[in-house]
Scaffold this active site. Structure first.
Site, mmCIF file in Angstrom:
data_model
loop_
_atom_site.group_PDB
_atom_site.id
_atom_site.type_symbol
_atom_site.label_atom_id
_atom_site.label_comp_id
_atom_site.label_asym_id
_atom_site.label_seq_id
_atom_site.Cartn_x
_atom_site.Cartn_y
_atom_site.Cartn_z
ATOM 1 N N LEU A 155 0.817 -1.221 0.000
ATOM 2 C CA LEU A 155 0.000 0.000 0.000
ATOM 3 C C LEU A 155 0.849 1.269 0.000
ATOM 4 C CD1 LEU A 155 -2.774 -1.074 2.550
ATOM 5 C CD2 LEU A 155 -2.773 -1.295 0.050
ATOM 6 N N HIS A 188 -3.460 4.259 -2.564
ATOM 7 C CA HIS A 188 -4.461 3.407 -1.908
ATOM 8 C C HIS A 188 -5.055 4.120 -0.694
ATOM 9 C CE1 HIS A 188 -1.513 0.266 -3.512
ATOM 10 N NE2 HIS A 188 -2.643 -0.081 -4.107
ATOM 11 N N GLY A 241 -9.046 3.718 -8.442
ATOM 12 C CA GLY A 241 -8.182 4.847 -8.784
ATOM 13 C C GLY A 241 -8.121 5.084 -10.284
ATOM 14 N N LYS A 265 -5.664 5.960 -11.838
ATOM 15 C CA LYS A 265 -4.387 5.414 -12.304
ATOM 16 C C LYS A 265 -4.624 4.214 -13.230
ATOM 17 C CE LYS A 265 -0.056 3.693 -11.689
ATOM 18 N NZ LYS A 265 -0.336 2.300 -11.917
ATOM 19 N N ASP A 266 -5.629 3.389 -12.897
ATOM 20 C CA ASP A 266 -5.987 2.242 -13.739
ATOM 21 C C ASP A 266 -7.298 2.571 -14.456
ATOM 22 O OD1 ASP A 266 -3.949 0.043 -12.845
ATOM 23 O OD2 ASP A 266 -4.613 1.061 -11.036
ATOM 24 N N GLN A 285 -9.300 -0.119 -16.180
ATOM 25 C CA GLN A 285 -9.896 -1.019 -15.179
ATOM 26 C C GLN A 285 -11.202 -0.419 -14.639
ATOM 27 O OE1 GLN A 285 -7.707 -3.369 -12.039
ATOM 28 N NE2 GLN A 285 -8.223 -1.581 -10.841
ATOM 29 N N VAL A 297 -2.646 9.678 -7.483
ATOM 30 C CA VAL A 297 -1.707 10.313 -6.548
ATOM 31 C C VAL A 297 -0.290 10.096 -7.086
ATOM 32 C CG1 VAL A 297 -0.852 10.358 -4.183
ATOM 33 C CG2 VAL A 297 -3.261 9.895 -4.622
ATOM 34 N N ARG A 300 4.462 -1.329 -7.949
ATOM 35 C CA ARG A 300 5.584 -1.825 -8.767
ATOM 36 C C ARG A 300 6.791 -0.881 -8.723
ATOM 37 N NH1 ARG A 300 1.142 -3.715 -11.831
ATOM 38 N NH2 ARG A 300 1.251 -5.956 -12.267
HETATM 39 P P1 AMP Z 1 -3.648 -2.120 -6.919
HETATM 40 O O1 AMP Z 1 -3.255 -2.489 -5.528
HETATM 41 O O2 AMP Z 1 -2.526 -1.630 -7.763
HETATM 42 O O3 AMP Z 1 -4.496 -3.177 -7.585
HETATM 43 O O4 AMP Z 1 -4.589 -0.849 -6.770
HETATM 44 C C1 AMP Z 1 -5.733 -0.866 -5.960
HETATM 45 C C2 AMP Z 1 -6.546 0.369 -6.242
HETATM 46 O O5 AMP Z 1 -5.765 1.533 -5.947
HETATM 47 C C3 AMP Z 1 -6.938 0.462 -7.729
HETATM 48 O O6 AMP Z 1 -8.262 0.965 -7.832
HETATM 49 C C4 AMP Z 1 -5.925 1.429 -8.263
HETATM 50 O O7 AMP Z 1 -6.379 2.151 -9.398
HETATM 51 C C5 AMP Z 1 -5.735 2.365 -7.088
HETATM 52 N N1 AMP Z 1 -4.444 3.042 -7.197
HETATM 53 C C6 AMP Z 1 -3.223 2.471 -7.377
HETATM 54 N N2 AMP Z 1 -2.278 3.425 -7.489
HETATM 55 C C7 AMP Z 1 -2.906 4.612 -7.418
HETATM 56 C C8 AMP Z 1 -2.475 5.981 -7.476
HETATM 57 N N3 AMP Z 1 -1.207 6.312 -7.645
HETATM 58 N N4 AMP Z 1 -3.413 6.937 -7.340
HETATM 59 C C9 AMP Z 1 -4.718 6.621 -7.179
HETATM 60 N N5 AMP Z 1 -5.193 5.366 -7.106
HETATM 61 C C10 AMP Z 1 -4.301 4.375 -7.217
#
Ligand code: AMP
Length: 284
Positions: A33, A37, A147, A149-150, A153, A176, A187
Site C-alpha cells: 500500500l 491506496h 483509482g 491510475k488504472d 480497469q 496520486v 511496482r
Molecule cells: P492495486 O493495488 O494496484 O491493484 O490498486 C488498488 C486500487 O488503488 C486500484 O483501484 C488502483 O487504481 C488504485 N491506485 C493504485 N495506485 C494509485 C495511485 N497512484 N493513485 C490513485 N489510485 C491508485
C-alpha cells in the site's frame, strides 16, 4: 482493525453489518500500500460507516508469471498503514481460499478490452472481472473505490457493474503522484534508483502531449513522444494512445472531443508501468 482470511468469516460479518443498517465502503487492492491506496481508504472511511479493504495478489489477472512472483508483498506494513486510515476490516485471503477450483469463467468486454491494457495483456481483464465479481459478492459493499491510475480497469468494472446489476456505487479518485510526477504504484518498489529516475519521463511525456493537443495532429504528437522516450535508457514504450476519456477508443480528431485521456504503458527495466492523464479540451 480485524484481519480476516476466510470467505465464510467475512460473509458472517457482512451479513451482521447489513442487518444492523451499516453502510459498507470497499477498497480492493493487491497490497504494498501507498498514498494512492490510502486516499481511497480515507474517502471510504469518511463516506461510510464501515470500511473493508482487501489485499489479494490475484493470480488470474497476471499474464506474466514473473510479474506475479515478483509483485511486492508487504502485509505486515500494510496492516500498520491500514490502522492509520480508519479501516475496520482487512480481507487477506490465500489464493486457494479465493479459487477453491480453477476458474474457467470467460468475460468479454467488447471494444473496451480490445485496446491498450486489454490488447497488450491478454486475459488480464478477464482475471480482474472474475476477482472483482467474487469480491463484490463476498463484501456486498454500498460503495467501491477505485483509482484513475488504472483508467481502463475503472471502465471495465463500470461495465461489469452495469451488465451484472451489482447494487453498488463506483467511486473513482484521481491519481496520486510522487513529488516529481511519477504515479505511485506498488511496482515502483521494484525499480533501481536509476530506473526510478528514468520512470519520471512517463509523466513528462503525458504533460508534453497534453500541451500539444490543441495545435498538433495526433500522429505527430505520438511520433514526438515515441522519439522523446526512445532516448531514455532502459525505457521501452509499449503503447501511447490518445483516446476518448469515456469509451477509451482512439480518437483521430481532438477538435471533435470534449475530454480525452492520454494513456501510456512502458517497461522501465523489467518493470511495466502505466499512467494516464485526462484532459478537458475546453480548459486548455
Ligand atoms: P492495486 O493495488 O494496484 O491493484 O490498486 C488498488 C486500487 O488503488 C486500484 O483501484 C488502483 O487504481 C488504485 N491506485 C493504485 N495506485 C494509485 C495511485 N497512484 N493513485 C490513485 N489510485 C491508485
Amino acid at each position: 482493525m480485524e484481519v480476516i482470511e476466510r470467505v465464510s468469516a467475512l460473509r458472517a460479518i457482512v451479513t451482521a453489518l447489513r442487518c444492523s443498517g451499516k453502510r459498507i465502503g470497499f477498497v480492493p487492492t493487491m497490497g504494498a500500500l501507498h498514498e494512492g491506496h490510502l486516499q481511497l481508504l480515507r474517502a471510504s472511511a469518511r463516506e461510510n460507516d464501515i470500511t473493508i479493504c482487501s489485499v489479494f495478489v490475484n493470480p488470474t489477472q497476471f499474464n506474466n508469471a514473473s510479474d506475479y512472483k515478483l509483485y511486492p508483498r508487504t502485509l505486515e506494513q500494510d496492516i500498520s498503514l491500514l490502522q492509520t486510515v480508519g479501516c475496520d476490516y482487512l480481507f487477506a485471503p490465500s489464493a486457494e481460499e479465493v479459487y477453491p477450483q480453477q476458474s474457467v469463467l470467460q468475460f468479454s468486454f467488447g471494444a473496451l478490452e480490445a485496446v491498450m491494457e486489454g490488447e497488450h495483456r491478454p486475459g488480464h481483464f478477464n482475471g480482474v472481472a472474475i476477482v472483482v465479481s467474487k469480491l463484490f459478492h463476498i463484501v456486498q459493499p454500498h460503495k467501491a473505490y477505485f483509482g484513475q491510475k488504472d483508467l481502463q480497469q475503472v471502465a471495465i468494472v463500470r461495465q461489469l457493474v452495469q451488465t451484472l446489476s451489482f447494487d453498488l456505487e463506483l467511486v473513482c479518485y484521481h491519481t496520486v503522484r510522487e513529488a516529481d510526477g511519477l504515479a505511485m504504484s506498488s511496482r515502483n518498489k521494484r525499480l533501481t534508483a536509476t530506473q526510478r529516475q528514468h520512470a519520471t519521463q512517463l509523466y513528462k511525456a503525458l504533460q508534453m502531449a497534453a500541451a500539444d493537443l490543441k495545435h498538433k495532429a495526433i500522429p505527430d504528437i505520438k511520433a514526438e513522444v515515441a522519439a522523446y522516450l526512445g532516448q531514455v535508457d532502459e525505457l521501452q514504450l509499449e503503447y501511447f494512445e490518445i483516446v476518448d476519456a469515456y469509451t477509451l477508443q482512439p480518437v483521430t480528431d481532438v477538435q471533435a472531443q470534449e475530454e480525452v485521456a492520454i494513456c501510456i504503458a512502458a517497461f522501465v527495466g523489467e518493470v511495466r508501468l502505466i499512467d494516464n492523464m485526462i484532459v478537458n479540451l475546453n480548459e486548455i
